[in-house]
Structure formats: C-alpha cells, structure tokens
Design a protein around this motif. Structure first.
Motif, PDB file in Angstrom:
ATOM      1  N   GLY A   1       0.853  -1.211   0.018  1.00  0.00           N
ATOM      2  CA  GLY A   1      -0.055   0.154  -0.206  1.00  0.00           C
ATOM      3  C   GLY A   1       0.854   1.202  -0.021  1.00  0.00           C
ATOM      4  N   THR A   2       1.959   1.191  -0.323  1.00  0.00           N
ATOM      5  CA  THR A   2       2.731   2.308   0.003  1.00  0.00           C
ATOM      6  C   THR A   2       2.421   3.481  -1.176  1.00  0.00           C
ATOM      7  N   ALA A   3       2.691   4.685  -1.116  1.00  0.00           N
ATOM      8  CA  ALA A   3       2.012   5.527  -2.114  1.00  0.00           C
ATOM      9  C   ALA A   3       3.479   6.092  -2.678  1.00  0.00           C
ATOM     10  N   ASN A   4       4.563   6.470  -1.765  1.00  0.00           N
ATOM     11  CA  ASN A   4       5.805   7.258  -2.546  1.00  0.00           C
ATOM     12  C   ASN A   4       5.369   8.389  -3.179  1.00  0.00           C
ATOM     13  N   THR A   5       4.299   9.228  -2.741  1.00  0.00           N
ATOM     14  CA  THR A   5       4.180  10.480  -3.499  1.00  0.00           C
ATOM     15  C   THR A   5       4.831  11.671  -2.901  1.00  0.00           C
ATOM     16  N   ALA A   6       5.773  11.542  -2.080  1.00  0.00           N
ATOM     17  CA  ALA A   6       6.473  12.746  -1.556  1.00  0.00           C
ATOM     18  C   ALA A   6       7.390  13.309  -2.851  1.00  0.00           C
ATOM     19  N   THR A   7       7.291  14.809  -2.413  1.00  0.00           N
ATOM     20  CA  THR A   7       8.045  15.541  -3.605  1.00  0.00           C
ATOM     21  C   THR A   7       9.536  15.463  -3.275  1.00  0.00           C
ATOM     22  N   PRO A   8      10.488  15.327  -4.378  1.00  0.00           N
ATOM     23  CA  PRO A   8      11.784  15.380  -4.080  1.00  0.00           C
ATOM     24  C   PRO A   8      12.239  17.038  -3.444  1.00  0.00           C
ATOM     25  N   VAL A   9      13.337  16.984  -2.815  1.00  0.00           N
ATOM     26  CA  VAL A   9      13.701  18.366  -2.349  1.00  0.00           C
ATOM     27  C   VAL A   9      15.175  18.433  -2.307  1.00  0.00           C
TER      28      VAL A   9
ATOM     29  N   ILE B   1      19.666  15.972  -4.086  1.00  0.00           N
ATOM     30  CA  ILE B   1      18.278  15.536  -4.188  1.00  0.00           C
ATOM     31  C   ILE B   1      17.930  14.672  -3.337  1.00  0.00           C
ATOM     32  N   ILE B   2      16.836  15.020  -2.273  1.00  0.00           N
ATOM     33  CA  ILE B   2      16.417  14.251  -1.289  1.00  0.00           C
ATOM     34  C   ILE B   2      15.114  13.527  -1.443  1.00  0.00           C
ATOM     35  N   ILE B   3      15.062  12.329  -1.372  1.00  0.00           N
ATOM     36  CA  ILE B   3      13.656  11.648  -1.648  1.00  0.00           C
ATOM     37  C   ILE B   3      13.251  10.816  -0.605  1.00  0.00           C
ATOM     38  N   HIS B   4      12.052  11.131  -0.232  1.00  0.00           N
ATOM     39  CA  HIS B   4      11.465  10.066   0.789  1.00  0.00           C
ATOM     40  C   HIS B   4      10.668   9.065   0.270  1.00  0.00           C
ATOM     41  N   ARG B   5      10.944   7.926   0.198  1.00  0.00           N
ATOM     42  CA  ARG B   5      10.229   6.874  -0.312  1.00  0.00           C
ATOM     43  C   ARG B   5       9.916   5.643   0.864  1.00  0.00           C
ATOM     44  N   SER B   6       9.221   4.754   0.391  1.00  0.00           N
ATOM     45  CA  SER B   6       8.995   3.585   1.474  1.00  0.00           C
ATOM     46  C   SER B   6       9.982   3.197   2.395  1.00  0.00           C
ATOM     47  N   SER B   7      11.090   2.898   1.657  1.00  0.00           N
ATOM     48  CA  SER B   7      12.038   2.075   2.392  1.00  0.00           C
ATOM     49  C   SER B   7      13.277   2.864   2.752  1.00  0.00           C
ATOM     50  N   GLU B   8      13.299   4.180   2.384  1.00  0.00           N
ATOM     51  CA  GLU B   8      14.392   5.097   2.704  1.00  0.00           C
ATOM     52  C   GLU B   8      14.322   6.307   2.559  1.00  0.00           C
ATOM     53  N   VAL B   9      14.986   7.330   3.234  1.00  0.00           N
ATOM     54  CA  VAL B   9      15.222   8.563   2.761  1.00  0.00           C
ATOM     55  C   VAL B   9      16.522   8.718   2.084  1.00  0.00           C
TER      56      VAL B   9
END
Ligand code: CA
Ligand code: CA
Length: 275
Positions: A35-43, A49-57
């Motif tokens: 059910g992970t969404a992974n909808t966070a915006t990269p910054v 470039i930092i990304i928040h996804r289901s298994s890691e930042v």
C-alpha cells in the motif's frame, strides 16, 4: 517517481533548456509493502536531491544522479521532506506507527472460517478474495479513513513458500512483521553522508502525532508538524526537544503543509476525502 508496484519507476533529471535527459536513476521496487504511495516531492539541499520513499530517505548527487547516502526507514513515503541549513526534516508515517491507528489483524482461524472453501486449512488466491484492514484513522471520520486493501494485493508477499497457498505460519509472519512499526516518526537527518547513514546521521526523532501527508515546517530554529485530527507539535530544530503539543481545534484529515507568514503558522484542515 512512481509507486513501488510500477516497474518503470525512476528519478529523472532533464535539462530545463533543451529537455534532454541528463541522467536517469532506477529504483529497486521490491521493497516496501503493497500500500505504499511514494508521493513525496523530491527536495534540493545544496547539491543533493533528497527523496522520501517507502524504504528509505535517500540523497542523490544532483549533477550525476549517483546515490550518495540513505537512511533506512519504513513508511508510506507520503510526506515531502524539508531541507534546512543543518538538517533534513522528514515525517516517515506508517499506518500502525501509533497506538490509536492500530487495529487487531484477524486470526488465521477466523480467515479459514470465512474463506477456506475446500477445507484444506490453507487459503488459495481464489479463496482469499476479501479485504484486509491494516489500520484506521480515527481522527478522520469519512469514508476511506480505514486503511483497507484487497487481500489479493498482498497475497504473493504473504505466500513466502510460493506454493500458491497461505498457511498459518505465513499469515502470522505477515501480521507480526506489519505491526512491528519501529521507524515511524519525524526524523532530523544530517545531510552530506556517504552510504548507509541510518546509525550515524539521524540527529533526533519524534515518534508521536506524526503527519501522514503534510510536510513539516522549519522556521526560526523550530520545526512544526500537524497530523490528522489537528495535533500540532513544535520541536527545537537542533535538539528535537518538544516545546509544545496542542490541538488546533479543527479535526479531520490534514493534507496541506503548514506555512509561516507574519509570525504566525497557518494550518489547513479538510474532510473532503473520498467524497
Ligand atoms: Ca483452502
Ligand atoms: Ca505458502
């Protein structure tokens, strides 16, 4: 970027003048839960470039696309990180991360009663057609507030022996693993590391009243966050010390990120979900 179940998910850098692809970085999609969404915006923070996804930042080099550092987490990947001069703040929200979000998972015997048509004590994909409720959002009193997915979506992940049937031990392993929510929290991460920095670069963590979607707000050496139901927490940005926690007085779902203007912090709630 895309969902974990999309085999074509990647991070893409494009030259803004020509539209030419500068680099393309693929993901490993085999982790995370269904059910992970992974909808966070990269910054962007300096050249990372930092990304928040289901298994890691995870941080990528903005010039080359190379993976630079990462912190292992488990979350839905929905909260956009905030980059401040000395840290990255990111809310890693997990459906069972807080006591009031948890619901008991059904016992295997109850599932057999309901679905085991051929009586072999196991559940085939054809039999296990129902829904699994993973968590609830008690502060969000609208349709869709219960986090429920078709059992079929999880079937292959639960069937670890790959014999096309779920047995008692496989179901119990799945529920034990899912309800083990150790990584839920607002993390302050020191940027500029190399490789796996989970043990070394997490400066502090606040595990209560964590936002599902809104980004935290960094201002005046403080970090603010708001969760579903409207509980606002304010922490010292450096130490993580909780300065105050209070209800804003408006319930419902919170999707919008707080903003600071004229010395005030503004929060926006809503209850229009699934209508
Ligand atoms: Ca069966
Ligand atoms: Ca099996």
């Amino acid at each position: 970027m895309s969902r974990d179940d999309n085999p074509d998910a990647y991070l893409l850098a494009v030259d803004r003048r020509t539209g030419k692809t500068l680099w393309k970085q693929s993901y490993d999609h085999t982790d995370g839960f269904g059910g992970t969404a992974n909808t966070a915006t990269p910054v962007l923070l300096k050249d990372e470039i930092i990304i928040h996804r289901s298994s890691e930042v995870v941080a990528y080099d903005s010039k080359t696309g190379a993976r630079k550092w990462w912190v292992k987490i488990r979350s839905t990947g929905t909260g956009t990180p905030v980059a401040a001069p000395d840290a990255v703040y990111v809310a890693t929200w997990y459906p069972v991360g807080e006591a009031d979000l948890r619901v008991p998972m059904p016992e295997f015997s109850a599932l057999l009663k309901q679905y085991d048509k051929d009586g072999d004590g196991m559940l085939s994909k054809e039999e296990f057609t129902g829904m699994i409720q993973l968590a609830q959002r008690p502060e969000v009193a609208v349709k869709g507030a219960n986090i429920t997915f078709p059992a079929a979506m999880f079937f292959d992940g639960i069937d670890s022996s790959k014999d096309g049937k779920i047995d008692k031990s496989e179901w119990e392993a799945f529920t034990a693993n899912f309800t083990k929510a150790t990584d839920h929290g607002l993390l302050a991460i020191k940027p500029g590391g190399a490789g796996d920095v989970t043990a070394t670069h997490v400066l502090w963590k606040e595990s209560k009243s964590v936002p599902e979607v809104p980004a935290p707000l960094y201002s005046g050496k403080r970090v603010y966050m708001v969760n579903n139901g409207g509980v606002v927490s304010c922490m010292d940005a450096t130490s993580g010390k909780l300065l105050y926690r209070s209800r804003v007085g408006a319930g419902g779902a919170y999707f919008a990120s707080p903003v600071m203007a004229g010395g005030n912090v503004y929060f926006s709630s809503g209850d229009a979900w699934s209508r």
